[in-house]
Design a protein around this motif. Structure first.
Motif, short mmCIF file in Angstrom:
data_model
loop_
_atom_site.label_atom_id
_atom_site.label_comp_id
_atom_site.label_asym_id
_atom_site.label_seq_id
_atom_site.Cartn_x
_atom_site.Cartn_y
_atom_site.Cartn_z
N GLN A 1 0.85 -1.19 0.00
CA GLN A 1 0.00 0.00 0.00
C GLN A 1 0.89 1.24 0.00
O GLN A 1 1.79 1.36 0.81
N MET A 2 0.57 2.16 -0.89
CA MET A 2 1.39 3.35 -1.01
C MET A 2 1.28 4.23 0.24
O MET A 2 0.20 4.43 0.77
N GLN A 3 2.40 4.76 0.64
CA GLN A 3 2.43 5.75 1.72
C GLN A 3 3.10 7.00 1.20
O GLN A 3 4.08 6.93 0.45
N LEU A 4 2.57 8.14 1.59
CA LEU A 4 3.07 9.42 1.12
C LEU A 4 3.57 10.25 2.30
O LEU A 4 2.91 10.29 3.35
N GLU A 5 4.66 10.92 2.10
CA GLU A 5 5.20 11.78 3.13
C GLU A 5 5.62 13.11 2.53
O GLU A 5 6.51 13.16 1.67
N GLU A 6 4.98 14.17 2.99
CA GLU A 6 5.32 15.51 2.53
C GLU A 6 6.44 16.10 3.39
O GLU A 6 6.58 15.76 4.57
N SER A 7 7.17 17.00 2.78
CA SER A 7 8.20 17.73 3.51
C SER A 7 8.45 19.05 2.80
O SER A 7 8.01 19.25 1.66
N GLY A 8 9.15 19.93 3.48
CA GLY A 8 9.54 21.20 2.88
C GLY A 8 8.78 22.41 3.37
O GLY A 8 9.15 23.54 3.07
N GLY A 9 7.70 22.20 4.09
CA GLY A 9 6.94 23.34 4.58
C GLY A 9 7.68 24.07 5.70
O GLY A 9 8.37 23.46 6.51
N ARG A 10 7.55 25.38 5.72
CA ARG A 10 8.18 26.19 6.76
C ARG A 10 7.64 27.61 6.70
O ARG A 10 6.78 27.92 5.87
N LEU A 11 8.15 28.45 7.55
CA LEU A 11 7.78 29.86 7.59
C LEU A 11 8.64 30.63 6.57
O LEU A 11 9.87 30.54 6.60
N VAL A 12 7.97 31.38 5.70
CA VAL A 12 8.67 32.20 4.71
C VAL A 12 8.01 33.57 4.68
O VAL A 12 6.94 33.77 5.27
N GLN A 13 8.64 34.48 3.97
CA GLN A 13 8.08 35.82 3.83
C GLN A 13 7.35 35.96 2.49
O GLN A 13 7.64 35.22 1.53
N ALA A 14 6.44 36.90 2.43
CA ALA A 14 5.72 37.16 1.19
C ALA A 14 6.71 37.45 0.07
O ALA A 14 7.68 38.21 0.27
N GLY A 15 6.46 36.86 -1.09
CA GLY A 15 7.35 37.03 -2.23
C GLY A 15 8.39 35.94 -2.36
O GLY A 15 9.02 35.81 -3.42
N ASP A 16 8.59 35.16 -1.32
CA ASP A 16 9.58 34.08 -1.34
C ASP A 16 9.08 32.90 -2.17
O ASP A 16 7.90 32.80 -2.52
N SER A 17 10.00 31.99 -2.42
CA SER A 17 9.69 30.73 -3.10
C SER A 17 9.94 29.57 -2.15
O SER A 17 10.75 29.68 -1.21
N LEU A 18 9.26 28.47 -2.41
CA LEU A 18 9.41 27.28 -1.57
C LEU A 18 9.08 26.06 -2.40
O LEU A 18 8.20 26.13 -3.28
N ARG A 19 9.77 24.97 -2.17
CA ARG A 19 9.47 23.72 -2.88
C ARG A 19 9.07 22.65 -1.88
O ARG A 19 9.84 22.33 -0.96
N LEU A 20 7.89 22.10 -2.07
CA LEU A 20 7.42 21.00 -1.26
C LEU A 20 7.73 19.68 -1.97
O LEU A 20 7.71 19.61 -3.20
N SER A 21 7.99 18.66 -1.17
CA SER A 21 8.25 17.34 -1.71
C SER A 21 7.24 16.34 -1.15
O SER A 21 6.78 16.49 -0.01
N CYS A 22 6.93 15.36 -1.95
CA CYS A 22 6.05 14.27 -1.53
C CYS A 22 6.71 12.97 -1.99
O CYS A 22 6.77 12.70 -3.19
N THR A 23 7.20 12.23 -1.04
CA THR A 23 7.91 11.00 -1.35
C THR A 23 6.98 9.80 -1.14
O THR A 23 6.34 9.69 -0.09
N ALA A 24 6.94 8.94 -2.14
CA ALA A 24 6.06 7.77 -2.09
C ALA A 24 6.86 6.52 -1.78
O ALA A 24 7.94 6.31 -2.36
#
Length: 125
Positions: A1-24
């Motif tokens: 059965q597939m399991q998913l785990e997200e990562s990469g979320g954090r506190l940033v400022q307006a205008g910033d960039s961020l990349r989230l990951s989801c590993t299966a």
């Protein structure tokens, strides 16, 4: 059965960039449609972006189109959500979801059989 785990979320400022990951784990991401959803405080969970199992079709919510990009790296069995020009309105818990052989539909959310636990993204002014 597939399991998913997200990562990469954090506190940033307006205008910033961020990349989230989801590993299966268990299963090949190439066989699944993947989607990102988000839920802001006091609001329902909403669709953000998705791609079909074969990668042919991608969809974006109007509020993120042109700023967010969903992508898949099969060799890493990982899905990404690149988020640019973030605003406080993007503050939410972001969830990754998968549907075997799906077309990446926006709704209903129930078609997605597998969900991660979510990762918090907070955008400050």
């Amino acid at each position: 059965q597939m399991q998913l785990e997200e990562s990469g979320g954090r506190l940033v400022q307006a205008g910033d960039s961020l990349r989230l990951s989801c590993t299966a784990s268990e299963g090949n991401v190439g066989d699944y449609a993947f989607a990102w959803f988000r839920q802001a405080p006091g609001k329902g969970r909403e669709f953000v972006a998705s791609h079909s199992w074969n990668g042919v079709t991608t969809r974006y919510a109007a509020s993120v189109k042109g700023r967010f990009t969903i992508s898949r790296v099969r060799a890493k069995n990982t899905i990404y959500l690149q988020m640019n020009t973030l605003s406080p309105d993007d503050t939410a818990v972001y969830y990754c979801a998968a549907e075997f052989s799906g077309d990446g539909t926006e709704a209903p959310q129930e078609v997605y059989n597998y969900w991660g636990q979510g990762t918090q993204v907070t955008v400050s002014t």
